[in-house]
Enzyme design. Structure first.
Site, mmCIF file in Angstrom:
data_model
loop_
_atom_site.group_PDB
_atom_site.id
_atom_site.type_symbol
_atom_site.label_atom_id
_atom_site.label_comp_id
_atom_site.label_asym_id
_atom_site.label_seq_id
_atom_site.Cartn_x
_atom_site.Cartn_y
_atom_site.Cartn_z
ATOM 1 N N CYS A 2 0.828 -1.197 0.000
ATOM 2 C CA CYS A 2 0.000 0.000 0.000
ATOM 3 C C CYS A 2 0.867 1.252 0.000
ATOM 4 O O CYS A 2 2.047 1.216 0.329
ATOM 5 C CB CYS A 2 -0.947 0.037 1.188
ATOM 6 S SG CYS A 2 -1.988 -1.408 1.368
ATOM 7 N N ARG A 27 3.205 -0.511 -5.231
ATOM 8 C CA ARG A 27 3.119 -1.048 -3.866
ATOM 9 C C ARG A 27 1.727 -1.597 -3.546
ATOM 10 O O ARG A 27 1.534 -2.206 -2.495
ATOM 11 C CB ARG A 27 3.480 0.044 -2.853
ATOM 12 C CG ARG A 27 4.959 0.378 -2.850
ATOM 13 C CD ARG A 27 5.269 1.479 -1.858
ATOM 14 N NE ARG A 27 6.698 1.675 -1.714
ATOM 15 C CZ ARG A 27 7.451 1.150 -0.760
ATOM 16 N NH1 ARG A 27 6.911 0.360 0.141
ATOM 17 N NH2 ARG A 27 8.736 1.378 -0.698
ATOM 18 N N TRP A 74 -3.299 -2.494 -1.407
ATOM 19 C CA TRP A 74 -3.193 -3.934 -1.613
ATOM 20 C C TRP A 74 -4.076 -4.575 -0.556
ATOM 21 O O TRP A 74 -3.870 -4.412 0.639
ATOM 22 C CB TRP A 74 -1.745 -4.398 -1.471
ATOM 23 C CG TRP A 74 -1.559 -5.847 -1.791
ATOM 24 C CD1 TRP A 74 -1.379 -6.389 -3.032
ATOM 25 C CD2 TRP A 74 -1.552 -6.944 -0.875
ATOM 26 N NE1 TRP A 74 -1.240 -7.764 -2.934
ATOM 27 C CE2 TRP A 74 -1.353 -8.129 -1.623
ATOM 28 C CE3 TRP A 74 -1.693 -7.045 0.511
ATOM 29 C CZ2 TRP A 74 -1.282 -9.388 -1.039
ATOM 30 C CZ3 TRP A 74 -1.631 -8.305 1.095
ATOM 31 C CH2 TRP A 74 -1.430 -9.457 0.323
ATOM 32 N N ASN A 99 -1.803 2.085 6.191
ATOM 33 C CA ASN A 99 -1.025 0.911 5.796
ATOM 34 C C ASN A 99 -0.801 0.057 7.032
ATOM 35 O O ASN A 99 -0.548 0.581 8.111
ATOM 36 C CB ASN A 99 0.345 1.319 5.238
ATOM 37 C CG ASN A 99 0.258 2.004 3.891
ATOM 38 O OD1 ASN A 99 -0.785 2.046 3.272
ATOM 39 N ND2 ASN A 99 1.382 2.552 3.452
ATOM 40 N N GLY A 100 -0.805 -1.270 6.856
ATOM 41 C CA GLY A 100 -0.538 -2.149 7.982
ATOM 42 C C GLY A 100 -1.762 -2.965 8.355
ATOM 43 O O GLY A 100 -2.759 -3.013 7.627
ATOM 44 N N GLU A 481 14.614 -19.276 -8.447
ATOM 45 C CA GLU A 481 14.338 -17.873 -8.757
ATOM 46 C C GLU A 481 13.738 -17.726 -10.154
ATOM 47 O O GLU A 481 12.818 -16.934 -10.365
ATOM 48 C CB GLU A 481 15.622 -17.046 -8.625
ATOM 49 C CG GLU A 481 15.521 -15.598 -9.081
ATOM 50 C CD GLU A 481 14.558 -14.750 -8.283
ATOM 51 O OE1 GLU A 481 14.298 -13.604 -8.702
ATOM 52 O OE2 GLU A 481 14.041 -15.220 -7.236
ATOM 53 N N LYS A 485 10.034 -16.085 -10.957
ATOM 54 C CA LYS A 485 9.797 -14.972 -11.866
ATOM 55 C C LYS A 485 8.692 -15.303 -12.868
ATOM 56 O O LYS A 485 7.835 -14.481 -13.167
ATOM 57 C CB LYS A 485 11.089 -14.608 -12.617
ATOM 58 C CG LYS A 485 12.095 -13.874 -11.778
ATOM 59 C CD LYS A 485 11.608 -12.467 -11.414
ATOM 60 C CE LYS A 485 12.253 -11.972 -10.152
ATOM 61 N NZ LYS A 485 11.764 -12.594 -8.913
ATOM 62 N N GLU A 488 5.339 -15.246 -11.083
ATOM 63 C CA GLU A 488 4.904 -13.921 -10.636
ATOM 64 C C GLU A 488 4.247 -13.105 -11.739
ATOM 65 O O GLU A 488 3.232 -12.447 -11.506
ATOM 66 C CB GLU A 488 6.109 -13.134 -10.096
ATOM 67 C CG GLU A 488 6.573 -13.565 -8.728
ATOM 68 C CD GLU A 488 7.756 -12.742 -8.272
ATOM 69 O OE1 GLU A 488 7.715 -12.234 -7.138
ATOM 70 O OE2 GLU A 488 8.739 -12.592 -9.035
ATOM 71 N N HIS A 504 13.015 -38.442 -8.368
ATOM 72 C CA HIS A 504 12.324 -38.651 -7.097
ATOM 73 C C HIS A 504 10.947 -37.986 -7.067
ATOM 74 O O HIS A 504 10.469 -37.595 -6.005
ATOM 75 C CB HIS A 504 13.194 -38.134 -5.944
ATOM 76 C CG HIS A 504 14.487 -38.859 -5.814
ATOM 77 N ND1 HIS A 504 14.625 -40.057 -5.150
ATOM 78 C CD2 HIS A 504 15.726 -38.578 -6.297
ATOM 79 C CE1 HIS A 504 15.867 -40.477 -5.214
ATOM 80 N NE2 HIS A 504 16.561 -39.586 -5.905
ATOM 81 N N LYS A 603 4.844 -4.661 -4.109
ATOM 82 C CA LYS A 603 6.299 -4.608 -4.051
ATOM 83 C C LYS A 603 6.861 -4.819 -2.655
ATOM 84 O O LYS A 603 7.714 -5.657 -2.440
ATOM 85 C CB LYS A 603 6.770 -3.261 -4.605
ATOM 86 C CG LYS A 603 8.280 -3.129 -4.712
ATOM 87 C CD LYS A 603 8.822 -4.085 -5.750
ATOM 88 C CE LYS A 603 10.320 -3.982 -5.911
ATOM 89 N NZ LYS A 603 10.837 -4.992 -6.829
#
Length: 608
Positions: A2, A27, A74, A99-100, A481, A485, A488, A504, A603
């Site tokens: 946010c 954000r 968000w 925010n929070g 990674e 990506k 995402e 396996h 973000k």
């Protein structure tokens, strides 16, 4: 997550607020809104679309004012719907953005309902605005002070009142908030980036601070128990944001940031001529000599950087290393060790889970702490004894790229420093490894020139539903990674595996519809990796291989090969992640997804 922008000015503040939201939209972009005080009335515009839609609303409806608050969200409590979109009002008198997460919002909600307050949203934020209203007796500052004494959890808030035209109150606890000082105008924001070009003078608020903002003054009060004491905080000058937020010739910020990596790496290594513990802090020499283990705590991409560092630390410094996901570490019983270096990794330095895990480790008596972070003024830097600041610059794309590679470079420097303090790094090895590091930016340019070849692969991936990424040794975290990506930003399901684990379980997934990306450096595990590749081909899996020169892996039916530079030894992971970033980027472009703002993500994760 946010974003908050608020302030008081001598001019119409709405364009400043909405432009600030545009810069913070990465954000949180589930919804956004703005509220201003105009002619002793609160006026508001909100949307579950993007900031551009909000700007059009404010222009169409003539919303303007000299003071106001704004927010891009968000979603945590409540779906992305207008009723849950900030700013929230109470009796059309008080407005709040937040925010929070307020952990005790449920009992507060019931208490306020009993007093006759009607709730119209599912958010925890609405308890804040009604609490402020319940305490308001003509002085907004006093009402906010009384309110924050009741709140448990994390918050960065900005509050305005229709009866106090030229005033905004901010408050902070475990969520970033700054005061921005201008000429006959002052502001509050969750990130200085929001006000780039408006001012470059900032006061970074501390936990427990309440800020009283007017056009020509900014007073700060800090909570001591149940009382507040007026204090002075230092003013920091922050410049250089404007160029970082210009898109330039690129189509997306992610693409821009991928191609900024050679420069970001050069900047991160600038001034480092030889290995020295002094670059990590004045206590580093003593701490590095004392430690017997390293505990790395991080989330997401930063966690994968930590996994790479584990290989380096154990191979080069001969120091045992554990890597923990922050959100798991703090909630399990672990065995503390006072001779362990607790290392956190975070792009923002405000990652809530990592901060909480750091505090947990310190509470267990592990006080040898360090962070690798991209923001020198962040909470994580302030709460650790040692630090190294990466110089990745502003990273706006939600999927991290240059923050990751600069973290790896910083971790490698730290590994060498620990090895040197423990007498495990010869002068010859130091000279060679530092020469390799200094040459990395040029090698990165060579890899990035492969973009068009990688783009051709992306159309194949865009038509698929799944992908496997394989790597061995220090390149296994790079496979993880690469898969992250792709997930995402393209929403294509992907998993990273150690190539030796193929038999396996994951091999059951391989068929003609399964693309398998293989990271193939020319190292001691190459022949074993080639055997794993044959296992894929035997099941008709389609192989996409990024291999070093000299591996003798060539394109053939079912095997697609892109050649990398010569093997870079321990530093090879920094090069091999670049084509995986480009593959994810171009696959997302081919699929038409929102590359810089992927759904459901934001973000900076400042809530648990």
């Amino acid at each position: 997550m946010c974003g908050i922008v608020a302030g008081c000015s001598y001019r119409n503040i709405v364009p400043i607020l909405t432009e600030g939201l545009r810069r913070l939209e990465y954000r949180g972009y589930d919804s956004c809104g703005v509220a201003v005080v105009d002619e002793n009335r609160l006026k508001r515009a909100r949307t579950v679309s993007r900031v551009q839609d909000l700007i059009e609303q404010t222009e169409k409806n003539g919303i303007k004012g000299l003071s106001g608050i704004a927010h891009t969200r968000w979603a945590t409590h409540g779906a992305p719907e207008i009723c849950n979109t900030h700013p929230h009002f109470s009796h059309d008198q008080i407005a709040v953005v937040h925010n929070g997460i307020i952990e005790n919002y449920e009992p507060l909600r019931e208490e306020l309902k009993a007093k006759g307050y009607v709730f119209v949203s599912e958010t925890d934020t609405e308890v804040i605005v009604h609490l402020v209203h319940s305490y308001y007796e003509g002085d907004l500052l006093e009402a906010v002070k009384k309110t924050v004494l009741r709140l448990k959890g994390a918050y960065g808030i900005a509050v305005s009142c229709k009866d106090e035209l030229d005033r905004v109150i901010g408050a902070k606890m475990s969520a970033p908030l700054v005061v921005a000082l201008g000429d006959k105008e002052n502001f509050i924001a969750s990130d200085p980036l929001a006000l780039a070009g408006v001012t470059d003078c900032y006061i970074y608020l501390e936990d427990g601070d309440v800020a009283d903002i007017r056009p020509t003054s900014a007073q700060i009060w800090n909570r001591l128990g149940d009382e507040f004491v007026e204090i002075q905080r230092p003013v920091s000058v922050v410049q250089g944001f404007t160029s970082g937020i210009a898109l330039g010739p690129y189509t997306h910020y992610m693409q821009k940031e991928i191609f900024e990596q050679p420069q970001a790496l050069s900047d991160t290594l600038e001034g480092v001529q030889f290995v020295t513990s002094a670059i990590f802090g004045h206590e580093a020499k003593e701490i590095f000599q004392q430690i017997k283990r390293v505990l790395i705590i991080a989330c997401g991409t930063s966690y994968y950087a930590g996994l790479v560092a584990k290989y380096w630390l154990e191979a080069l410094a001969k120091v045992p290393c554990d890597v923990e996901i922050a959100s798991e570490y703090r909630y399990r019983e672990s065995v503390p060790d006072k001779d362990t270096l607790v290392l956190t990794i975070s792009q923002s330095g405000e990652t809530a889970d990592t901060l909480a895990a750091l505090e947990h480790a310190k509470s267990l008596g592990m006080d040898k702490t360090m962070t690798i972070c991209n923001v020198a003024t962040s909470a994580m830097v302030k709460q650790t004894r040692l630090h190294y600041i990466t110089r990745a610059g502003v990273e706006i794309g939600v999927a991290s790229t240059k923050a990751f590679t600069t973290q790896l470079a910083s971790l490698f420097l730290m590994t060498l420093a620990i090895a040197k303090e423990k007498g495990r790094l010869s002068a010859e090895a130091e000279e060679k490894l530092m020469a390799d590091m200094r040459h990395l930016p040029q090698a990165m340019h060579v890899v990035l020139e492969k973009e068009n070849e990688i783009k051709e692969w992306a159309s194949f991936f865009a038509s698929k539903n799944n992908a496997l990424f394989l790597g061995r040794g220090v390149h296994y975290p790079i496979a993880l990674e690469g898969a992250l990506k792709l997930k995402e930003i393209s929403y294509l399901h992907a998993e990273g595996y150690p190539a030796g684990e193929l038999k396996h379980g994951p091999l059951a997934l391989v068929d003609a519809e399964m693309p398998v990306v293989t990271v193939a450096p020319n190292d001691e595990l190459l022949e074993k990796l080639k055997s794993n590749m044959q296992e894929v081909r035997a099941r008709k899996g389609e192989l996409f291989v990024f291999c070093d020169q000299g591996t003798n892996i060539e394109s053939a039916p079912g095997i697609h090969v892109i050649k990398m530079p010569e093997n870079y030894g321990h530093l090879s992971p920094i090069l091999h992640v670049l084509p995986l970033q480009l593959l994810a980027y171009h696959t997302a472009v081919a699929k038409g997804t929102d590359v810089d703002k992927p759904r459901n993500l934001a973000k900076s994760v400042t809530t648990e």
